[in-house]
Design an enzyme around this catalytic site. Structure first.
Site: not given
Length: 260
Positions: A7, A34, A150, A221, A250-251
């Site tokens: 992501n 995303e 995700d 994930d 943030d992933h």
């Protein structure tokens, strides 16, 4: 063949970071979630220069998924079946030729579902029901199939540094976790857990409250493998160090190696 999921939290905001990781990790297939871009505005050229074929299912401003492959796509399908009125871009599926058999990849960005009291949580659960039905139909093909992305689901307490903080969150609600188990029970193998039973392995750290610095993460994930894909799984990994790069998502990327 290395298969990866990430992501990226916006392809335009994260382009240089994503390209740096692709150069470092060089996955054969990469699944991005995303992307936050319509198809026409997705910057394909930098990825093609690295040798990737690119297919997207985009949406302006949010959502959106992409498949990148060093091998040409033999088939590409967009949208999760089951609801023609669903306009959110959350699923793309592709097939590439392996050395011994075709490989099918379903790239998903499962709805977050928060706040639970809103219409977003029922939408999440209905989307998961549709995913379960599609996965059941796809498994019947008896192909090497990887359903990755995700999932916005924390499967077990060990998948959160502070599970008590997530009790009322859609990612950890019993209804979400039950549907994830139903999906798994169709016959999938969860790649990371097949090779690493440890606690303290995460794929997401919030931007707030120093979550990264405190290692206050969660694992949401996942790479799910059909029996045919699981039989050729050789190793897995989580590229945690990428979270410490400049302008990170943030992933972080999650990957599996298949002997295909």
């Amino acid at each position: 063949m290395r298969i990866a999921s990430w992501n990226i939290n916006g392809v335009k905001a994260r382009l240089e970071t994503v390209l740096a990781w692709l150069k470092e990790a060089s996955p054969d297939v990469a699944c991005f979630q995303e992307i936050k871009s319509i198809d026409d505005n997705f910057p394909k050229a930098p990825f093609e220069e690295l040798g990737y074929h690119v297919e997207t299912h985009g949406q302006k401003g949010f959502n959106g998924v992409a498949l990148l492959s060093k091998h040409p796509f033999e088939e590409v399908n967009r949208r999760l079946p089951g609801d023609e009125e669903d306009e959110q871009a959350r699923y793309i599926e592709g097939v590439v030729a392996g050395k011994t058999q075709p490989l099918r990849f379903g790239c998903l960005y499962l709805p977050n579902g928060n706040p639970v009291e809103s219409e977003k949580f029922p939408y999440k659960l209905k989307w998961m029901d549709r995913l379960i039905e599609h996965a059941r139909d796809t498994l019947a093909r008896e192909e090497a199939f990887v359903l990755l992305g995700d999932y916005n689901v924390i499967p077990q307490k060990d998948d959160a540094a502070r599970p008590q903080d997530w009790v009322e969150d859609a990612l950890f609600k019993p209804e979400s976790r039950a549907r994830f188990r139903t999906l798994m029970n169709l016959g999938f193998t969860e790649a990371i857990r097949a090779t690493n039973k440890s606690s303290g392995i995460y794929t997401f750290w919030d931007y707030q409250a120093g979550a990264w610095q405190k290692d206050n993460g969660i694992r949401i994930d996942h790479l799910l493998l059909s029996p045919e894909a699981a039989s050729i799984l050789t190793s897995t990994g989580i590229d945690k160090h990428v979270r410490g790069w400049e302008k990170p998502s943030d992933h972080v990327p999650v990957w599996a190696d298949l002997s295909a």
